[in-house]
Design a protein around this motif. Structure first.
Motif, short mmCIF file in Angstrom:
data_model
loop_
_atom_site.label_atom_id
_atom_site.label_comp_id
_atom_site.label_asym_id
_atom_site.label_seq_id
_atom_site.Cartn_x
_atom_site.Cartn_y
_atom_site.Cartn_z
N ARG A 330 -10.90 -113.15 46.02
CA ARG A 330 -9.51 -113.33 46.42
C ARG A 330 -9.42 -114.13 47.72
O ARG A 330 -8.59 -115.01 47.88
CB ARG A 330 -8.88 -111.95 46.60
N LEU A 331 -10.30 -113.77 48.67
CA LEU A 331 -10.20 -114.40 49.98
C LEU A 331 -11.12 -115.60 50.12
O LEU A 331 -11.09 -116.30 51.11
CB LEU A 331 -10.52 -113.38 51.08
N GLY A 332 -11.97 -115.79 49.11
CA GLY A 332 -12.88 -116.92 49.20
C GLY A 332 -13.94 -116.76 50.27
O GLY A 332 -14.38 -117.73 50.87
N ILE A 333 -14.31 -115.51 50.56
CA ILE A 333 -15.33 -115.27 51.58
C ILE A 333 -16.48 -114.53 50.92
O ILE A 333 -16.29 -113.49 50.31
CB ILE A 333 -14.77 -114.44 52.74
N GLN A 481 -17.80 -122.77 60.33
CA GLN A 481 -17.04 -122.62 59.07
C GLN A 481 -17.92 -122.89 57.85
O GLN A 481 -17.86 -122.18 56.85
CB GLN A 481 -15.86 -123.60 59.07
N LEU A 484 -19.75 -119.88 56.83
CA LEU A 484 -18.98 -118.77 56.28
C LEU A 484 -18.58 -119.00 54.83
O LEU A 484 -18.66 -118.11 54.01
CB LEU A 484 -17.72 -118.58 57.14
N ASN A 485 -18.12 -120.19 54.51
CA ASN A 485 -17.74 -120.46 53.12
C ASN A 485 -18.63 -121.53 52.54
O ASN A 485 -18.22 -122.66 52.34
CB ASN A 485 -16.29 -120.94 53.02
N LEU B 64 -10.34 -121.74 63.23
CA LEU B 64 -11.11 -121.35 62.06
C LEU B 64 -10.18 -121.55 60.86
O LEU B 64 -8.99 -121.27 60.95
CB LEU B 64 -11.55 -119.88 62.17
N ASP B 65 -10.71 -122.07 59.77
CA ASP B 65 -9.84 -122.42 58.65
C ASP B 65 -9.66 -121.29 57.66
O ASP B 65 -8.57 -121.01 57.20
CB ASP B 65 -10.41 -123.66 57.93
N ASN B 66 -10.75 -120.65 57.31
CA ASN B 66 -10.65 -119.52 56.39
C ASN B 66 -11.59 -118.43 56.84
O ASN B 66 -12.79 -118.62 56.80
CB ASN B 66 -11.01 -119.94 54.97
N SER B 183 -1.98 -110.79 52.85
CA SER B 183 -2.57 -112.02 52.33
C SER B 183 -2.86 -111.89 50.85
O SER B 183 -3.80 -112.45 50.34
CB SER B 183 -3.85 -112.34 53.08
N GLY B 185 -3.31 -112.57 47.37
CA GLY B 185 -3.35 -113.79 46.58
C GLY B 185 -3.67 -115.03 47.37
O GLY B 185 -3.99 -116.06 46.80
N GLY B 186 -3.62 -114.97 48.69
CA GLY B 186 -3.90 -116.18 49.45
C GLY B 186 -5.07 -115.98 50.36
O GLY B 186 -5.75 -114.97 50.31
N LYS B 187 -5.32 -116.96 51.20
CA LYS B 187 -6.38 -116.76 52.17
C LYS B 187 -5.84 -116.02 53.38
O LYS B 187 -4.64 -115.94 53.60
CB LYS B 187 -6.99 -118.10 52.57
N LEU B 188 -6.76 -115.46 54.14
CA LEU B 188 -6.36 -114.67 55.30
C LEU B 188 -5.74 -115.55 56.36
O LEU B 188 -6.27 -116.62 56.67
CB LEU B 188 -7.59 -114.02 55.91
#
Lengths: 494, 500
Positions: A330-333, A481, A484-485, B64-66, B183, B185-188
């Motif tokens: 969901r968070l892409g992390i 960054q 992290l991803n 920070l982006d995500n 958040s 459904g989306g990114k933090l």
């Protein structure tokens, strides 16, 4: 230059340096450290320069050697750590030489600078390991080299004790690891993480045997990263080993253990894994125990090096917790990303701590907290550097150390592991106490208001660089960054 | 570059320069004054309360982006008022440092920068982070330069650090839960404006809101010394060196209240109104007002009396937050400002008396007015302000809080007096208690027969200035509270936004 050839170069240079040290006599003591540092620095530049080029892997290596971003990150990590450790070794040269020579005989400690290169090659290989055999072989390369390094200062009783403890427990954990590998192979019929990930989805697999093998595997790796209940060896070994070696164990060896653990756990926790819930529970329990034991035991420590040992256990707990939480689609992390970012911030602060310890030691200052009183008068620079290292280790916001902790909190709250969050809060709060005690000691005035302390330009430069890393990463983590991803962890490599 | 960034970074820069060896007194005073002038300039330029609650002097830098985190600054009326408070108290605190090592200046400037950063940034991450800047300076100052013997002050310093540390970690857990829940459904994202937008369009379920609000209440509450997490505060203020006591009790402590009004109330309006949360909050704030009020009356030394009174007065501000109506919130913010100025003034006087007298026990002192008429008058103003006498800044704040609380009403509950009304009635007795201990202290210190062996002199001209500044602020705001409250606009925060 591809990473594969860089690893070979490192190992070969390491061996050559040992040989050189054995035959060249008076010169070697001066030249070997410089050669070692120069070689690592040069190869690091080549590794960074070669990023993005298609890796020219020999055909035979492709089946066991991964070249994904995770591997690349940990390779750079290993080399930077080795560079830092060699500089720390240089700073503590006199101390190490003093404790490793026979009385009255001029000694050379060339191996002390050559072996870290071989360890580095092993750690870099581990970062690329795609199957359990290619995990095991470099792991042993690293561990055996550490057997030598830990007990290197053989005239110190503590170092000998540390060496014996590390040897016995290291050998035991290796045995457990191999046994676990055998069971896992027996059940899944595969050595590769890819194959294991596919096999654990099979509902007809013998899950009891698989669980047994996995437990042994995780126990073996738990020894290497210092996760409870396999952490017992850490305080004594860290305290007894020479400071540069402790730094190496605490940063390099731990990171190498975690890259393997990341790949292993990811394989066993794949979507639809039959033993997923059990593995997750085991990891959560281990993480909670590790944080609690590391933090609570650190509170009573009065020796700075031993304090670092317990701190290292506590940090391992946070890292295991991140792995237990798994990745959040969901968070892409990804959990691997959080672990990598945590370690990337852990590197500058821990190396800085050990560098300062080495500088203090070489000036005749002890490792006990009470020896630190009055330091701010004797050297304001050292006092400030120690404050920065401790603040970051405690996870104070606006320093690098905060992000890792915060992301672990994010992952744990996201998964709803509230008990783990409570333990993490207690652990981090205890950290405020035991990491701030040295700061308070440094700024107190006491009977130690002795002569001014000096430090070498190299140490000063390295410390400034590390402090800059701590502050810059603390307020501008965007530089990490990509850590992290990353591209999703390549369990299923190409 | 936004002027707010300058305001935040200037004290940090000054602290770094002092650390690098520049003359501490000069750099410290120049930085504090310059910051005060800049903030007054911003206050004059402030366009007035904007209807949509939008921010001015905005600037944002992505770090920070995500997860999305940015160093974003921006001010509305509330943050500007608190920045004004911070810079005023900082000037006064810096002036209290006489013949002390540079660490006094560095610590004071860092606490000031931490408070300014917390009040003026608009990203939850930085709001949280800046507050922690004060942690190490507070520990060092109390442990190394505090009052009393070394073992005792170290104990106090550690207690303070552990309380603040645990409080901030609980807060972190709550903020993380908040950010994660918004958040979906989306990114933090940690950006407060973005979170507010989500909260408006897709509010959380009432149950979730309630428990997150409660965690935030515990976290922020510990930092504000909300009963029963209050026990660190009074000894810490009594022990801390004067400038730290002034900044901590006057400014930094307001962070927890600010966080509740800025983050918790607008994002979790239903959580704040949940019955069990309301009840918990009311019991806790009555603990502050009544229990700590009684404790304060029983103090025998000026510094511990001031420390306890500062804990007690937080209860009124919490009452304003519990009521949550526009009137009550405006009163709460005004009271935050007024309390900050008055308690800083009291601690400044307390420090001056301690330096000269060596003892602060009521039973041993008396008749100070004869030799120190200036301090007697100033102490009178501060004490009367603290009691809530009309004409001084605290009065309109308290009045608005009480009126707002009495006027607020939870729909669907019993007719007649609701819990918050009962709490208000009980809380009003706190004013009486304040009068008892403040007036008693005033009388026994400054009037009556002088005791032998204790001599005091009024401060000289230069040292009078900061005291006069704080007194003038109390009087001016007391007569023209509109100067500050007209900047406030809580329509978005309050019941309207929640649809109540």
């Amino acid at each position: 230059m591809s990473s594969f050839s860089i690893e070979i170069c490192l190992a070969v240079i390491g061996v050559l340096l040992v040989a050189f040290d054995a035959f060249a006599t008076s010169l070697s003591r001066k030249v070997v450290p410089a050669l070692a540092i120069g070689a690592v620095a040069l190869l690091l530049v080549l590794l960074l320069g070669g990023h993005g080029n298609p890796p020219a892997l020999p055909e035979f290596a492709k089946s066991f050697y991964a070249v994904d971003s995770l591997a690349y990150f940990y390779k750079v990590f290993a080399m930077v750590t080795t560079l830092g450790v060699l500089i720390i070794a240089w700073e503590s040269d006199s101390v190490v030489a003093h404790y490793s020579s026979s009385q009255g005989i001029h000694t050379r400690i060339g191996e002390f600078y050559a072996l870290p290169l071989i360890v580095c090659a092993g750690m870099m290989w581990m970062a690329s390991a795609k199957d359990l055999v290619s995990v095991f072989v470099p792991l042993e390369l690293v561990t055996v080299s550490f057997y030598v390094l830990v007990a290197y200062t053989r005239r110190s009783g503590n170092a000998l004790e540390a060496g014996v403890k590390y040897l016995i427990l290291g050998a035991l954990s290796t045995g457990i690891l191999v046994y676990g590998i055998a069971w896992v192979y027996g059940v899944t019929g595969s050595m590769t993480f890819e194959g294991i990930a596919a096999a654990v989805k099979n509902p007809h697999i013998n899950s009891t045997a698989l669980l047994f093998g996995t437990a042994l595997l995780l126990a073996g790796l738990g020894f290497k990263v210092g996760a409870a209940p396999f952490h017992i060896w850490i305080p004594d070994v860290y305290q007894g080993a020479p400071t540069p070696v402790t730094a190496f164990l605490s940063v390099g060896s731990k990171a190498a253990g975690f890259v393997v653990l990341t790949r292993t756990v990811t394989a066993f926790l794949t979507e639809g894994s039959v033993i997923g819930p059990q593995v997750r529970t085991a990891l959560l329990v281990a993480a909670g125990l590790t944080i609690a034991i590391g933090s609570l035991a650190a509170i009573t420590q009065t020796n700075l090096k031993r304090l670092f040992a317990y701190s290292s256990i506590s940090h391992a707990g946070f890292l295991v917790l991140a792995l237990a939480c798994g990745s959040s689609q969901r968070l892409g992390i990804s959990s691997g990303g959080i672990v990598a970012l945590y370690l990337a911030t852990y590197l500058p602060m821990t190396l800085l701590g050990f560098l300062l310890l080495a500088v203090l030691r070489s000036q005749g200052v002890g490792e006990e907290l009470k020896d630190l009183t009055g330091l701010s008068k004797r050297s304001p620079g050292l006092a400030f550097a120690l404050t920065a290292a401790m603040a970051s280790l405690a996870g104070l916001p606006l320093t690098a150390g905060f992000f890792g902790k915060m992301l672990v909190f994010v992952a744990a709250v996201d998964q709803g592991y509230y008990a783990a969050v409570v333990v993490a809060v207690i652990g981090a709060a205890a950290g405020f106490y035991y990491y701030f005690r040295p700061i308070l000691a440094v700024y107190s005035t006491g009977e130690n208001d002795g002569a001014k302390l000096t430090w070498s330009p190299v140490a000063k430069g390295t410390a400034s660089l590390l402090i800059a890393c701590i502050v810059i990463l603390g307020v501008y983590p965007r530089l990490l960054q990509f850590v992290l991803n990353p591209v999703p962890v390549a369990v299923a490599g190409k | 570059m936004s002027p707010l960034e300058i305001v935040i970074l200037l004290p940090l820069l000054a602290a770094a320069l002092i650390g690098a060896g520049l003359p501490a007194k000069l750099v410290g005073r120049v930085a504090a004054l310059a910051n005060l002038i800049v903030v007054i300039g911003l206050w004059l330029q402030f366009p007035g309360a904007t209807a949509d609650g939008s921010l001015v002097f905005k600037m944002s830098r992505q770090i920070l982006d995500n997860p999305s985190i940015s160093f974003a600054v921006g001010a509305d009326g509330m943050s500007l008022i608190l920045a004004l408070l911070t810079t005023i108290v900082t000037v006064a605190a810096i002036w209290q440092i006489v013949d002390k090592p540079a660490i006094y200046y560095v610590s004071s400037l860092m606490i000031s920068a931490g408070a300014l950063g917390a009040f003026l940034t608009t990203d939850v991450f930085f709001i949280y982070s800046f507050h922690e800047l004060a942690l190490i300076p507070t520990l060092l100052m109390i442990a190394l330069h505090g009052q009393g013997d070394a073992t005792e002050r170290r104990k106090v310093a550690w207690k303070t650090t552990v309380y603040l540390g645990v409080g901030s970690l609980v807060l972190l857990a709550g903020l993380v839960a908040l950010v994660l829940n918004f958040s979906e459904g989306g990114k933090l994202t940690f950006d407060l404006t973005a979170l507010l937008a989500v909260a408006k369009n897709a509010p959380l379920a009432a149950g979730t809101q309630a428990w997150i609000f409660f965690v935030l209440l515990l976290g922020f509450g510990t930092l504000v010394s909300l009963f029963p997490m209050h026990s660190w505060a009074a000894p810490a203020y009594a022990t801390a060196p004067t400038p730290v006591a002034m900044l901590h009790s006057g400014v930094l402590k307001k962070f927890g209240l600010y966080g509740l009004i800025r983050i918790a109330l607008p994002l979790l309006p239903l959580g704040a109104k949940a019955e069990w949360v309301q009840q918990a909050m009311l019991w806790m704030l009555l603990g502050n007002i009544i229990i700590i009020g009684l404790v304060t009356i029983h103090q025998t030394k000026l510094d511990s009396m001031l420390g306890n009174s500062s804990v007690m007065h937080m209860g009124y501000i919490f009452l304003g937050i519990a009521a949550g109506s526009e009137l009550a919130l405006r009163g709460a913010v005004l009271l935050m400002f007024a309390h900050g100025v008055s308690i800083a003034l009291l601690f400044a006087l307390c420090g001056k008396m301690r330096n000269q007298l060596g003892s602060l026990e009521f039973s041993k002192l008396g008749g100070l007015a004869k030799n120190a008429p200036f301090m007697t008058v100033i102490f009178g103003f501060a004490a009367f302000a603290s009691i809530g006498l009309p004409g001084l800044a605290n009065f309109p704040g308290e009045l608005m809080v009480f009126a707002g609380a009495f006027d607020s009403r939870v729909a669907g509950l019993t007719e007649g007096l609701q819990p918050i009304h009962w709490a208000t009635i009980v809380a009003l007795w706190g004013v009486v208690m304040s009068a008892v201990y403040m007036l008693r202290a005033y009388r026994s210190l400054f009037f009556g027969a002088a005791t032998a062996g204790h001599f005091i002199r009024d401060p000289d001209g230069e040292q009078r200035l900061p005291l006069l500044l704080l007194t003038a602020v109390l009087v001016v705001v007391g007569f023209r509270p509109g100067l500050l409250i007209d900047l406030l606009d809580f329509t978005l925060n309050t019941a309207k936004a929640a649809g109540l």
